[in-house]
Design an enzyme around this catalytic site. Structure first.
Site, PDB file in Angstrom:
ATOM      1  N   SER A 221       0.812  -1.207   0.000  1.00 22.61           N
ATOM      2  CA  SER A 221       0.000   0.000   0.000  1.00 22.61           C
ATOM      3  C   SER A 221       0.852   1.266   0.000  1.00 22.61           C
ATOM      4  O   SER A 221       0.349   2.334  -0.311  1.00 22.61           O
ATOM      5  CB  SER A 221      -0.948   0.001   1.194  1.00 22.61           C
ATOM      6  OG  SER A 221      -0.249   0.276   2.367  1.00 22.61           O
TER       7      SER A 221
ATOM      8  N   LYS B 212       0.485   4.228   7.148  1.00 19.24           N
ATOM      9  CA  LYS B 212      -0.091   5.154   6.172  1.00 19.24           C
ATOM     10  C   LYS B 212       0.391   6.573   6.467  1.00 19.24           C
ATOM     11  O   LYS B 212       0.808   6.879   7.582  1.00 19.24           O
ATOM     12  CB  LYS B 212      -1.633   5.145   6.259  1.00 19.24           C
ATOM     13  CG  LYS B 212      -2.289   3.828   5.864  1.00 19.24           C
ATOM     14  CD  LYS B 212      -2.352   3.651   4.367  1.00 19.24           C
ATOM     15  CE  LYS B 212      -3.132   2.382   4.014  1.00 19.24           C
ATOM     16  NZ  LYS B 212      -2.603   1.191   4.698  1.00 19.24           N
TER      17      LYS B 212
END
Lengths: 199, 199
Positions: B119, B157
């Site tokens: 990701s 993230k």
DNA sequence: TTGTTTGTTCTCTCATGGTTCTCTATTCTA
DNA sequence: TAGAATAGAGAACCATGAGAGAACAAACAA
């Protein structure tokens, strides 16, 4: 490789008392110190420590065991400067050293370069990253190598060696592979590790 | 996969006390610490944590075993396991340690996670990379953080905190930013370093 | 040489630790 | 309110860890 609690206890004892021994202790001495009655039991633990590389065996001689030298810790890898992952060379004369995780080290001599440029960005190698290079003059196709091109330009690229030509592949859609004659390209090392700071 | 309250309690205890254990605790020790009288009961909870990927099983071997690296490198950063940079969590109760370059260390306590998932690939953080995380519960907008979402999912993230909402930005065109209420997201650390092995 | 020390190998035994199982009590939920 | 989920107790099982002690061979000392 892992140790049991008892093995750690024994190892800790050895470390703590290393300087009290003028010579390495015998098994009997250790048994007494550790409250063991059987040399055989101790021997099993010692073997585990040897297996783990924490202790050096003294094969066949009768003098106990010797602690492994701590000296080899934290040697460091020479830091050679900035590699232009896009264009030209920089290589630096006075190596500073930096500490590098053992996990990144190859068996051979290594050095560290700082990447400048974005030609390998799609391989996750960014501008400013540090790369650990294993010093060698040959490489396997698919390796990422430090290549000296025409004696004047050092770059970091993925290499593909074919009969009569060497192709250096960047990892950046904006850049094209470069094709050279074999004698124009000199391999200076193979990429073994990478690290990056977000400070 | 979500945990029951008791499983969360036990997990929290393991995390909180991870650094108090010089060895991974035995079931008996945990029972005593948690006020349980039956190893069997504890075992069920441990299995649930393993199932959830929160804890590493030690198949067949007895607990109370420590990695050699930990014994040797008195320094080192706890290696806490794998973080799913895409989806769910893994974090481990029994820290191994790895040697990490000082350049990557922040002033505060750090730990290392291994990234799984893609990701963050456009930030140059690849599947299998090791990330050095500085332990903190706050972050600046734009930091890359380890975030625990809804008490059940940990991800890596880039964070953007706004009044009333928290946005977690992946770095992968295939994935969308995720928006949460502030109390759904708990920051567990901030990315300070990265390393990767090409062995 | 002889006898002693030391390291090694072996078997045996016991305690410990992890796992599986059943049974029961409590809490949650439809 | 009944059934399901959760939690715990405790027994039983088996592999591992740990120690004892015997036996043996190489190294050492006299």
């Amino acid at each position: 490789m892992s140790l049991t609690r008892r093995q750690m206890e024994i190892y800790d004892y050895l470390v703590d008392n290393a300087d009290h021994f003028d010579h390495p202790p015998t098994h009997d001495e250790l048994c007494r110190a550790l409250g063991l009655r059987s040399r055989g039991s101790l021997h099993k633990h010692i073997q585990a420590l040897i297996q783990a590389g924490l202790v050096q065996p003294m094969d066949r001689t009768h003098r106990g065991i010797r602690l492994v030298e701590e000296a080899r810790a934290s040697e460091g890898i020479p830091f050679l400067g900035t590699i232009a992952a896009g264009c030209p060379i920089e290589a630096i004369a006075q190596p500073e050293t930096m500490q590098v995780p053992e996990e990144l080290l190859a068996g051979r001599p290594c050095y560290v370069l700082q990447v400048s440029g974005e030609s390998m960005i799609e391989e996750g190698i960014l501008d400013g990253d540090y790369v650990v290079i294993e010093q060698r003059d040959t490489a396997t196709n698919g390796d990422i190598v430090v290549a000296l091109v025409n004696n004047e330009e050092v770059t970091l690229k993925r290499i593909e060696q074919q009969p009569g030509q060497v192709i250096l592949h960047p990892a950046n859609v904006g850049l094209n592979p470069m094709v050279y004659a074999p004698d124009e390209v000199q391999i200076q090392g193979v990429l073994r590790g990478l690290f990056r700071s977000y400070r």
